[in-house]
Design a protein around this motif. Structure first.
Motif, mmCIF file in Angstrom:
data_model
loop_
_atom_site.group_PDB
_atom_site.id
_atom_site.type_symbol
_atom_site.label_atom_id
_atom_site.label_comp_id
_atom_site.label_asym_id
_atom_site.label_seq_id
_atom_site.Cartn_x
_atom_site.Cartn_y
_atom_site.Cartn_z
ATOM 1 N N THR A 212 0.802 -1.195 0.068
ATOM 2 C CA THR A 212 0.039 -0.118 -0.145
ATOM 3 C C THR A 212 0.794 1.246 0.082
ATOM 4 O OG1 THR A 212 -1.755 1.344 1.300
ATOM 5 C CG2 THR A 212 -0.212 -0.005 2.555
ATOM 6 N N ALA A 213 0.387 2.386 -0.401
ATOM 7 C CA ALA A 213 1.002 3.513 -0.438
ATOM 8 C C ALA A 213 0.716 4.018 0.814
ATOM 9 C CB ALA A 213 0.570 4.475 -1.465
ATOM 10 N N GLU A 214 -0.169 3.872 1.827
ATOM 11 C CA GLU A 214 -0.416 4.401 3.046
ATOM 12 C C GLU A 214 -0.413 3.324 4.074
ATOM 13 O OE1 GLU A 214 -0.635 7.407 3.577
ATOM 14 O OE2 GLU A 214 -0.485 8.097 1.719
ATOM 15 N N PRO A 215 0.513 3.249 4.742
ATOM 16 C CA PRO A 215 0.447 2.572 5.930
ATOM 17 C C PRO A 215 -0.546 2.888 7.017
ATOM 18 C CG PRO A 215 2.589 3.062 5.655
ATOM 19 C CD PRO A 215 1.593 4.026 4.765
ATOM 20 N N PRO A 216 -0.952 2.083 8.115
ATOM 21 C CA PRO A 216 -1.851 2.662 8.928
ATOM 22 C C PRO A 216 -1.453 3.808 9.964
ATOM 23 C CG PRO A 216 -0.958 0.581 9.625
ATOM 24 C CD PRO A 216 -0.576 0.462 8.319
ATOM 25 N N HIS A 217 -2.191 4.166 11.020
ATOM 26 C CA HIS A 217 -1.757 5.458 11.466
ATOM 27 C C HIS A 217 -2.437 5.310 13.156
ATOM 28 C CE1 HIS A 217 -0.812 9.502 12.719
ATOM 29 N NE2 HIS A 217 -1.908 9.621 12.463
ATOM 30 N N ARG A 218 -1.629 5.409 13.876
ATOM 31 C CA ARG A 218 -2.407 5.430 15.549
ATOM 32 C C ARG A 218 -2.782 6.854 15.720
ATOM 33 N NH1 ARG A 218 -0.692 0.430 13.607
ATOM 34 N NH2 ARG A 218 -1.781 -1.214 15.251
ATOM 35 N N ILE A 219 -3.930 7.052 15.747
ATOM 36 C CA ILE A 219 -4.525 8.617 16.320
ATOM 37 C C ILE A 219 -5.883 8.198 17.043
ATOM 38 C CG2 ILE A 219 -5.388 8.701 13.865
ATOM 39 C CD1 ILE A 219 -5.371 11.965 14.429
ATOM 40 N N ASN A 220 -6.056 9.123 18.157
ATOM 41 C CA ASN A 220 -7.239 8.695 18.869
ATOM 42 C C ASN A 220 -8.350 9.471 18.115
ATOM 43 O OD1 ASN A 220 -9.006 9.766 21.216
ATOM 44 N ND2 ASN A 220 -8.348 7.794 21.761
ATOM 45 N N GLN A 221 -9.691 9.125 18.182
ATOM 46 C CA GLN A 221 -10.723 9.837 17.669
ATOM 47 C C GLN A 221 -10.901 11.239 18.003
ATOM 48 O OE1 GLN A 221 -13.914 6.995 17.844
ATOM 49 N NE2 GLN A 221 -15.497 8.635 17.010
ATOM 50 N N ILE A 222 -10.376 11.592 19.121
ATOM 51 C CA ILE A 222 -10.692 12.975 19.522
ATOM 52 C C ILE A 222 -9.683 13.994 18.847
ATOM 53 C CG2 ILE A 222 -11.221 12.471 22.078
ATOM 54 C CD1 ILE A 222 -8.276 13.257 22.570
ATOM 55 N N TYR A 223 -8.581 13.414 18.085
ATOM 56 C CA TYR A 223 -7.873 14.249 17.277
ATOM 57 C C TYR A 223 -8.217 13.983 15.677
ATOM 58 C CZ TYR A 223 -4.811 14.577 21.276
ATOM 59 O OH TYR A 223 -4.392 15.000 22.535
ATOM 60 N N LEU A 224 -8.670 12.666 15.489
ATOM 61 C CA LEU A 224 -9.100 12.465 14.045
ATOM 62 C C LEU A 224 -10.569 13.234 13.527
ATOM 63 C CD1 LEU A 224 -9.164 10.931 11.417
ATOM 64 C CD2 LEU A 224 -10.383 9.124 12.573
ATOM 65 N N GLU A 225 -11.566 13.340 14.575
ATOM 66 C CA GLU A 225 -12.764 13.825 14.294
ATOM 67 C C GLU A 225 -12.615 15.376 13.784
ATOM 68 O OE1 GLU A 225 -16.380 13.263 16.005
ATOM 69 O OE2 GLU A 225 -16.138 11.123 16.225
ATOM 70 N N PRO A 226 -12.012 16.184 14.596
ATOM 71 C CA PRO A 226 -11.640 17.500 14.171
ATOM 72 C C PRO A 226 -11.061 17.657 12.791
ATOM 73 C CG PRO A 226 -10.987 17.284 16.313
ATOM 74 C CD PRO A 226 -11.326 15.772 15.710
ATOM 75 N N VAL A 227 -10.340 16.902 12.439
ATOM 76 C CA VAL A 227 -9.735 16.891 11.064
ATOM 77 C C VAL A 227 -10.612 16.658 10.051
ATOM 78 C CG1 VAL A 227 -8.142 15.976 9.435
ATOM 79 C CG2 VAL A 227 -7.241 16.332 11.925
ATOM 80 N N LEU A 228 -11.512 15.464 10.158
ATOM 81 C CA LEU A 228 -12.469 15.136 9.135
ATOM 82 C C LEU A 228 -13.444 16.304 9.070
ATOM 83 C CD1 LEU A 228 -12.930 11.582 10.026
ATOM 84 C CD2 LEU A 228 -11.333 12.643 8.552
ATOM 85 N N PHE A 229 -13.884 16.847 10.123
ATOM 86 C CA PHE A 229 -14.964 17.952 10.278
ATOM 87 C C PHE A 229 -14.329 19.170 9.240
ATOM 88 C CE2 PHE A 229 -17.338 21.462 11.897
ATOM 89 C CZ PHE A 229 -18.521 21.003 12.083
ATOM 90 N N GLU A 230 -13.249 19.598 9.834
ATOM 91 C CA GLU A 230 -12.586 20.908 8.912
ATOM 92 C C GLU A 230 -12.762 20.540 7.549
ATOM 93 O OE1 GLU A 230 -8.934 23.818 9.370
ATOM 94 O OE2 GLU A 230 -8.748 21.696 9.831
ATOM 95 N N HIS A 231 -12.380 19.360 7.352
ATOM 96 C CA HIS A 231 -12.025 19.415 5.564
ATOM 97 C C HIS A 231 -13.484 19.174 5.095
ATOM 98 C CE1 HIS A 231 -9.671 17.863 2.110
ATOM 99 N NE2 HIS A 231 -10.756 17.236 2.035
ATOM 100 N N ALA A 232 -14.456 18.336 5.663
ATOM 101 C CA ALA A 232 -15.821 18.502 5.239
ATOM 102 C C ALA A 232 -16.585 19.585 5.077
ATOM 103 C CB ALA A 232 -16.492 17.416 5.857
#
Length: 557
Positions: free
Chosen positions: A117-137
């Motif tokens: 894969t070109a994108e290995p997995p990533h360890r990140i808690n949901q409290i940091y992931l969700e704001p990134v998704l929200f901002e982008h969306a």
């Protein structure tokens, strides 16, 4: 706040990672979306999922936010290892090496660094992931997010869906109309209940008393190299500690035993100190209680006409391998391209029948993997011998044995290649199956394959690009021999309005991965058909993959 009558082509209920990823993918495909979410803007989620799978990171790469996600969470140099110890601050018995994010693309030799894969997995808690998704969306012009909005009911007919929404701040009720509605509204899903879906399976596998806390001094008390996850194994109390910010915030799971029937069965403070291996003078601040019940429940249906469910609304299981959220995003990606195909006019509504036919069997398989892993871990915790805390040769031998057992068991879930790349769709009405047998997979192991229904094997192209970066947004035909004429397929696709990209790939890159000269790849990177020449009736193949035909296309002899 006053609402007029709102309208979008797709209504999404729930702005968690599944709902937001679905919204972004639909928007990327030209579909306008309204997302209804009960929380306030910026209100943090529970401290739950800590792992974004490689397949999910591939999705984020396509949507243009993988760098934002990769740069959030733990510090860049913080190891993502899993460390098995007598206590969090005690003696290490084994370690699963997982690279920090600043080494994630370059590291070699670890149990998940070889993945295709070109994108290995990533360890990140949901409290940091969700704001990134929200901002982008929120930045997408065709996504509208309605915070503090609850969908109370909906009705549907042959033309669309009308949802009844309530503004939770003003109490105002208003309507949202759309062509389709998708419930990404979690384990207590209103949409699941409204479509009459029932959960079945194992309602209680394990109860876990979890505590989110702040302890600025804890990291300095731990011997050896830092780890993302510390798993304590001793005869007094076993538990799991997860680094949240890599500095001072932590999430501790106290795995309750069979004779401890509720979350208050064990003193929380005693359990936390015992798992950490700290005394009564250790200071910490409880930020929240995140108690949960591990289950294995799957809905008996994922759809009622124009209403669908995805993620925890459709399935709940004990979060081993971190695959609850990631499986939900896989649901969303399967549904998204199908909805977009119908709404963009190149597929009939019959294509949508494939969603449940494809995802429900995968959900059943993954939930069984997760439950099996949970039961094995429960057995190991109960059998941890007191010798692991002894000094001398006897203690060394016990720690070596328990550590090896822990490594062998848990490398399967923390480096779960099979769950990322091994699963396949074997019962789809829109895949042209041939005589090839889908290779078996486990949680850890998989065999890349072009058998229709499998994920298209990944390679890097001569210019360094990922094969997936060269694929079109919809269907793509990979051609490994430019002498093979694909005009008939291109013309049939054009006549039906099916977007099709021809991607020429040097034959020497295919190796043993692509044994046919042609492979038709779906929008979700699964193989739809393969062959050395086009089938006798290319139009029949195009009609099958867009859901307009139930006739099986067999590989030419």
């Amino acid at each position: 706040m006053q609402h007029s009558k709102l309208q979008a082509r797709v209504i999404i209920v729930g702005a968690g990672p599944v709902g937001m990823t679905l919204a972004m993918d639909l928007a990327w495909r030209g579909i306008d979306v309204i997302v209804a979410e009960t929380r306030y803007p910026g209100e943090p989620p529970s401290v739950k999922c800590n792992h974004v799978s490689a397949r999910t990171m591939e999705v984020f790469r396509r949507l243009g936010l993988v760098e934002k996600v990769r740069n959030a969470g733990l510090p860049a140099d913080y190891p993502n290892d899993a460390s098995y110890r007598t206590t969090s601050t005690g003696i290490e018995m084994a370690r699963i090496p997982i690279p920090a994010r600043n080494e994630r693309y370059t590291a070699k030799g670890g149990p998940d660094t070889w993945w295709p894969t070109a994108e290995p997995p990533h360890r990140i808690n949901q409290i940091y992931l969700e704001p990134v998704l929200f901002e982008h969306a929120a930045a997408q012009p065709n996504i509208r997010i309605l915070n503090r909005t609850e969908i109370e009911d909906f009705v549907q007919d042959e033309t669309g869906v009308v949802a009844t929404a309530r503004d939770l701040d003003s109490g105002e009720t208003f309507t949202i109309t759309g062509a389709y509605l998708v419930g990404c509204d979690g384990g207590r899903s209103t949409i699941r209940r409204k479509i009459g879906a029932q959960l079945s399976g194992t309602p209680v596998i394990q109860r876990v008393q979890s505590t989110y806390f702040r302890a600025p001094k804890l990291l300095s008390m731990m011997p050896g190299e830092r780890a993302w996850m510390y798993l304590s194994l001793n005869p007094r109390r076993t538990g799991t500690l997860v680094a949240i910010d890599g500095k001072e915030t932590w999430l501790l799971h106290n795995h309750l035993y069979d004779g401890e029937p509720d979350f208050d069965s064990i003193d929380r403070d005693w359990a936390l100190r015992t798992i950490l291996g700290v005394g009564p003078d250790f200071e910490y601040e409880v930020l929240s209680k995140e108690d949960w019940v591990g289950r294995r429940l799957v809905a008996d249906k994922f759809r009622d006409r124009r209403a669908f469910i995805a993620g925890d609304a459709a399935h709940l299981w004990i979060p081993y391998a971190g695959y609850g959220m990631n499986a939900g995003i896989a649901d969303a990606m399967d549904l998204s391209w199908m909805l977009a195909a119908v709404l963009n006019g190149w597929a009939p509504e019959s294509l949508l029948d494939a969603y449940e036919r494809e995802r429900q069997p995968i959900t059943e398989q993954v939930s069984q993997f997760a439950m099996d892993m949970a039961l094995k871990n429960m057995r190991q915790r109960k059998s941890t011998p007191p010798e692991v805390e002894m000094e001398g040769p006897e203690g060394d031998a016990a720690r070596a044995r328990v550590g090896q057992e822990a490594y062998d068991l848990n490398v399967n879930q923390y480096c779960c290649g099979g769950l990322n790349f091994g699963y396949f769709y074997s019962q789809s009405p829109v895949i042209a199956y041939d005589d090839g047998q889908h290779p078996a997979y486990t949680m850890y192991d998989f065999t890349p394959s072009t058998v229709p229904g499998c994920r298209a094997p990944h390679v890097f192209l001569p210019d360094g690009r990922s094969l997936y970066d060269a694929l079109g947004p919809d269907y793509s035909v990979l051609r490994f021999d430019q002498a093979v004429d694909v005009t008939g397929l291109v013309e049939a696709a054009a006549k039906r309005g099916v977007p099709l990209t021809v991607v020429d790939v040097p034959q020497d890159l295919a190796g043993d991965l692509y044994r046919h000269k042609l492979a038709l790849v779906r929008p979700d990177q699964h193989i739809a058909w393969r062959g050395d020449t086009l089938p006798p009736d290319p139009m029949a193949l195009i009609d099958l993959i867009r859901g307009a035909s139930v006739t099986a296309i067999r590989k030419a002899a």
